[in-house]
Design a protein around this motif. Structure first.
Motif, PDB file in Angstrom:
ATOM      1  N   ARG A  30       0.878  -1.117  -0.078  1.00  0.00           N
ATOM      2  CA  ARG A  30       0.004   0.024  -0.058  1.00  0.00           C
ATOM      3  C   ARG A  30       0.853   1.233   0.063  1.00  0.00           C
ATOM      4  O   ARG A  30       0.588   2.221  -0.576  1.00  0.00           O
ATOM      5  CB  ARG A  30      -0.817  -0.110   1.306  1.00  0.00           C
ATOM      6  CG  ARG A  30      -1.809  -1.069   1.362  1.00  0.00           C
ATOM      7  CD  ARG A  30      -2.920  -1.194   0.119  1.00  0.00           C
ATOM      8  NE  ARG A  30      -3.880  -0.810   0.117  1.00  0.00           N
ATOM      9  CZ  ARG A  30      -4.905  -0.305  -0.565  1.00  0.00           C
ATOM     10  NH1 ARG A  30      -4.818  -0.801  -1.683  1.00  0.00           N
ATOM     11  NH2 ARG A  30      -6.005   0.425  -0.463  1.00  0.00           N
ATOM     12  N   TRP A  34       0.600   4.231  -2.604  1.00  0.00           N
ATOM     13  CA  TRP A  34       0.415   5.730  -2.408  1.00  0.00           C
ATOM     14  C   TRP A  34       1.664   6.447  -2.816  1.00  0.00           C
ATOM     15  O   TRP A  34       1.514   7.479  -3.553  1.00  0.00           O
ATOM     16  CB  TRP A  34       0.673   5.944  -0.719  1.00  0.00           C
ATOM     17  CG  TRP A  34       0.443   7.089  -0.250  1.00  0.00           C
ATOM     18  CD1 TRP A  34      -0.402   8.232  -0.671  1.00  0.00           C
ATOM     19  CD2 TRP A  34       1.221   7.890   0.692  1.00  0.00           C
ATOM     20  NE1 TRP A  34      -0.141   9.284   0.139  1.00  0.00           N
ATOM     21  CE2 TRP A  34       0.976   9.088   0.727  1.00  0.00           C
ATOM     22  CE3 TRP A  34       2.400   7.341   1.376  1.00  0.00           C
ATOM     23  CZ2 TRP A  34       1.241  10.061   1.601  1.00  0.00           C
ATOM     24  CZ3 TRP A  34       2.885   8.226   2.293  1.00  0.00           C
ATOM     25  CH2 TRP A  34       2.382   9.722   2.606  1.00  0.00           C
ATOM     26  N   ALA A 279      -6.498  11.109  -0.006  1.00  0.00           N
ATOM     27  CA  ALA A 279      -7.773  10.260   0.366  1.00  0.00           C
ATOM     28  C   ALA A 279      -7.266   8.846   0.678  1.00  0.00           C
ATOM     29  O   ALA A 279      -7.733   8.151   1.304  1.00  0.00           O
ATOM     30  CB  ALA A 279      -8.713  10.249  -0.546  1.00  0.00           C
ATOM     31  N   PHE A 280      -6.460   8.466  -0.368  1.00  0.00           N
ATOM     32  CA  PHE A 280      -6.000   6.873  -0.525  1.00  0.00           C
ATOM     33  C   PHE A 280      -5.123   6.685   1.182  1.00  0.00           C
ATOM     34  O   PHE A 280      -5.281   5.633   1.824  1.00  0.00           O
ATOM     35  CB  PHE A 280      -5.050   6.594  -1.288  1.00  0.00           C
ATOM     36  CG  PHE A 280      -4.441   5.435  -1.296  1.00  0.00           C
ATOM     37  CD1 PHE A 280      -4.798   4.489  -2.094  1.00  0.00           C
ATOM     38  CD2 PHE A 280      -3.150   5.194  -0.686  1.00  0.00           C
ATOM     39  CE1 PHE A 280      -4.354   3.134  -2.181  1.00  0.00           C
ATOM     40  CE2 PHE A 280      -2.632   3.726  -0.585  1.00  0.00           C
ATOM     41  CZ  PHE A 280      -3.154   2.874  -1.594  1.00  0.00           C
ATOM     42  N   GLU A 282      -5.379   8.519   3.905  1.00  0.00           N
ATOM     43  CA  GLU A 282      -6.458   8.690   4.989  1.00  0.00           C
ATOM     44  C   GLU A 282      -6.975   7.059   5.139  1.00  0.00           C
ATOM     45  O   GLU A 282      -7.334   6.553   6.308  1.00  0.00           O
ATOM     46  CB  GLU A 282      -7.744   9.313   4.863  1.00  0.00           C
ATOM     47  CG  GLU A 282      -6.979  10.828   4.951  1.00  0.00           C
ATOM     48  CD  GLU A 282      -8.149  12.094   4.580  1.00  0.00           C
ATOM     49  OE1 GLU A 282      -7.980  13.108   5.257  1.00  0.00           O
ATOM     50  OE2 GLU A 282      -9.241  11.714   4.189  1.00  0.00           O
ATOM     51  N   GLN A 283      -7.520   6.621   4.014  1.00  0.00           N
ATOM     52  CA  GLN A 283      -8.079   5.223   4.035  1.00  0.00           C
ATOM     53  C   GLN A 283      -7.284   4.142   4.810  1.00  0.00           C
ATOM     54  O   GLN A 283      -7.734   3.514   5.427  1.00  0.00           O
ATOM     55  CB  GLN A 283      -8.618   4.854   2.780  1.00  0.00           C
ATOM     56  CG  GLN A 283      -9.650   3.609   2.570  1.00  0.00           C
ATOM     57  CD  GLN A 283     -10.109   2.974   1.236  1.00  0.00           C
ATOM     58  OE1 GLN A 283      -9.339   3.588   0.313  1.00  0.00           O
ATOM     59  NE2 GLN A 283     -10.919   2.518   1.292  1.00  0.00           N
ATOM     60  N   GLU A 284      -6.103   4.250   4.489  1.00  0.00           N
ATOM     61  CA  GLU A 284      -4.866   3.193   4.891  1.00  0.00           C
ATOM     62  C   GLU A 284      -4.705   3.536   6.536  1.00  0.00           C
ATOM     63  O   GLU A 284      -4.667   2.512   7.010  1.00  0.00           O
ATOM     64  CB  GLU A 284      -3.643   3.354   4.329  1.00  0.00           C
ATOM     65  CG  GLU A 284      -3.742   2.882   2.832  1.00  0.00           C
ATOM     66  CD  GLU A 284      -4.232   1.389   2.723  1.00  0.00           C
ATOM     67  OE1 GLU A 284      -3.500   0.738   3.497  1.00  0.00           O
ATOM     68  OE2 GLU A 284      -5.016   1.115   1.977  1.00  0.00           O
ATOM     69  N   GLY A 286      -6.840   5.087   8.441  1.00  0.00           N
ATOM     70  CA  GLY A 286      -7.910   5.055   9.172  1.00  0.00           C
ATOM     71  C   GLY A 286      -8.452   6.419   9.929  1.00  0.00           C
ATOM     72  O   GLY A 286      -9.011   6.291  10.980  1.00  0.00           O
ATOM     73  N   LYS A 287      -7.948   7.421   9.686  1.00  0.00           N
ATOM     74  CA  LYS A 287      -8.351   8.697  10.140  1.00  0.00           C
ATOM     75  C   LYS A 287      -8.191   9.926   9.196  1.00  0.00           C
ATOM     76  O   LYS A 287      -7.641   9.690   8.189  1.00  0.00           O
ATOM     77  CB  LYS A 287      -7.245   8.948  11.445  1.00  0.00           C
ATOM     78  CG  LYS A 287      -5.768   9.317  10.871  1.00  0.00           C
ATOM     79  CD  LYS A 287      -4.886   9.423  11.893  1.00  0.00           C
ATOM     80  CE  LYS A 287      -3.346   9.766  11.654  1.00  0.00           C
ATOM     81  NZ  LYS A 287      -2.601   9.986  12.614  1.00  0.00           N
ATOM     82  N   ARG A 288      -8.730  11.066   9.484  1.00  0.00           N
ATOM     83  CA  ARG A 288      -8.685  12.133   8.728  1.00  0.00           C
ATOM     84  C   ARG A 288      -7.388  12.757   8.845  1.00  0.00           C
ATOM     85  O   ARG A 288      -6.969  13.220  10.212  1.00  0.00           O
ATOM     86  CB  ARG A 288      -9.858  13.094   8.959  1.00  0.00           C
ATOM     87  CG  ARG A 288      -9.883  14.252   8.273  1.00  0.00           C
ATOM     88  CD  ARG A 288     -10.272  13.998   6.788  1.00  0.00           C
ATOM     89  NE  ARG A 288     -11.419  13.801   6.786  1.00  0.00           N
ATOM     90  CZ  ARG A 288     -11.895  13.668   5.419  1.00  0.00           C
ATOM     91  NH1 ARG A 288     -11.301  13.930   4.366  1.00  0.00           N
ATOM     92  NH2 ARG A 288     -13.261  13.047   5.213  1.00  0.00           N
ATOM     93  N   ARG A 294      -7.741  18.982   3.848  1.00  0.00           N
ATOM     94  CA  ARG A 294      -8.626  17.684   4.038  1.00  0.00           C
ATOM     95  C   ARG A 294      -9.678  17.909   4.866  1.00  0.00           C
ATOM     96  O   ARG A 294     -10.840  17.374   4.804  1.00  0.00           O
ATOM     97  CB  ARG A 294      -7.467  16.911   4.990  1.00  0.00           C
ATOM     98  CG  ARG A 294      -6.344  16.125   4.093  1.00  0.00           C
ATOM     99  CD  ARG A 294      -6.677  15.771   2.768  1.00  0.00           C
ATOM    100  NE  ARG A 294      -7.659  14.489   2.578  1.00  0.00           N
ATOM    101  CZ  ARG A 294      -8.625  14.486   1.634  1.00  0.00           C
ATOM    102  NH1 ARG A 294      -8.528  15.088   0.380  1.00  0.00           N
ATOM    103  NH2 ARG A 294      -9.191  13.467   1.490  1.00  0.00           N
ATOM    104  N   GLU A 301     -17.747  16.223   1.554  1.00  0.00           N
ATOM    105  CA  GLU A 301     -18.193  15.099   1.551  1.00  0.00           C
ATOM    106  C   GLU A 301     -19.666  14.807   2.323  1.00  0.00           C
ATOM    107  O   GLU A 301     -20.739  14.423   1.887  1.00  0.00           O
ATOM    108  CB  GLU A 301     -17.255  13.857   2.191  1.00  0.00           C
ATOM    109  CG  GLU A 301     -15.997  13.776   1.315  1.00  0.00           C
ATOM    110  CD  GLU A 301     -15.029  13.083   1.911  1.00  0.00           C
ATOM    111  OE1 GLU A 301     -15.094  12.520   3.029  1.00  0.00           O
ATOM    112  OE2 GLU A 301     -13.808  13.032   1.270  1.00  0.00           O
TER     113      GLU A 301
END
Length: 303
Positions: A30, A34, A279-280, A282-284, A286-288, A294, A301
């Motif tokens: 991952r 990124w 955004a990628f 953040e998904q990895e 698990g947080k903003r 952002r 969103e």
């Protein structure tokens, strides 16, 4: 009228300086995805990892496989931090384009970070610099805590100038001056750069701000007026120093790019692709991420 440069080079340090302090260890596959997204955004320079012993920074234990797996953009320099000749050789074996060495202007922070005094650090770095040059690689020199230290407080400007002069004599091609714990303010940056430009050429000098007190962008604006055109930043404001308590995230690349573009200053970075890369991540994680861009994205969103 205030004069600003027409173009600025942003050096992305998120994959190294950003991830090294995260509790979540992103899988190497991952990370590679990124970094590929970052490359696609148009960066000229990405510091993708550090070849340090895994026990010191386990989040970067996969530097070798990451280096071998990323898609290399011909217009991008892929750099890595190395602590010594052993780390350098691993970096060279894995195709690093440029090498970064590091030390501190603070004696106490240097001991905490490297377990050596400032004077004991020079011979170690000289070995790295000499061998890197023999291999045809450029070398970047990080100097930490130039605006303040978590252990010593204020760090005298003359100490930073002395370290910078020594590293330049040793052969580094560029100096990155770090506000490691984010204590700098615009007036201090102004005074510091006035002091430094009388003693060290700022032509190949970068600034590395952290945003602990929310002044990173203001500090960049002052540095721009002094002719600084190279800045380190981490996408989304990710990062911190594991050996400097209280060091929050780096200057956020997305906020910096947005500001510079609004000012008519070129960066070569595509903001839409930058948003996709953020955004990628953040998904990895698990947080903003904490950057303003952002937070704006989060409201959009929801809205």
């Amino acid at each position: 009228m205030i004069s600003f440069p027409e173009k600025v080079k942003i050096k992305e340090v998120g994959p190294r300086d950003g991830l090294q302090n995260e509790a979540v260890e992103v899988p190497w596959e991952r990370k590679v995805e990124w970094i590929n997204l970052l490359s696609a955004a148009g960066y000229e320079y990405i510091e993708f990892s550090s070849f340090v012993h895994p026990k010191w920074i386990p989040q970067l234990k996969d530097a070798d496989i990451v280096a071998r797996s990323i898609d290399r953009n011909p217009g991008t320099t892929y750099a890595a931090l190395v602590p010594n000749v052993k780390g350098l050789r691993k970096a060279l074996d894995n195709g690093v384009d440029e090498v970064a060495v590091f030390m501190s202007a603070s004696e106490t922070h240097n001991k905490k970070n490297i377990n050596k005094t400032i004077n004991e650090t020079y011979p170690v770095l000289q070995e790295v610099i000499t061998e890197s040059k023999q291999e045809g690689k450029k070398v970047r020199g990080y100097i930490s805590c130039v605006f303040g230290c978590p252990y010593e407080g204020h760090v005298p400007f003359e100490r930073t100038a002395a370290v910078a002069k020594t590293l330049l004599k040793m052969g580094v091609d560029e100096i990155s001056l770090g506000d490691t714990i984010g204590t700098a303010d615009p007036k201090q940056v102004d005074l510091f750069l006035e002091y430094m430009k009388e003693r060290v050429s700022l032509e190949h000098t970068a600034l590395h701000f952290h945003n602990t007190n929310g002044m990173a962008l203001a500090n960049v604006t002052v540095a721009l007026q002094h002719g600084i055109t190279i800045f380190d930043a981490s996408l989304g404001g990710l990062g911190g120093c594991p050996y400097a308590e209280g060091a929050s995230g780096n200057l956020a690349t997305d906020d910096l790019v947005h500001m510079l573009h609004r000012m008519g200053i070129e960066t070569g970075i595509n903001e839409e692709k930058l948003r996709k890369a953020a955004a990628f991540l953040e998904q990895e994680l698990g947080k903003r991420l904490p950057s303003h861009q952002r937070q704006i994205a989060a409201k959009e969103e929801v809205g």
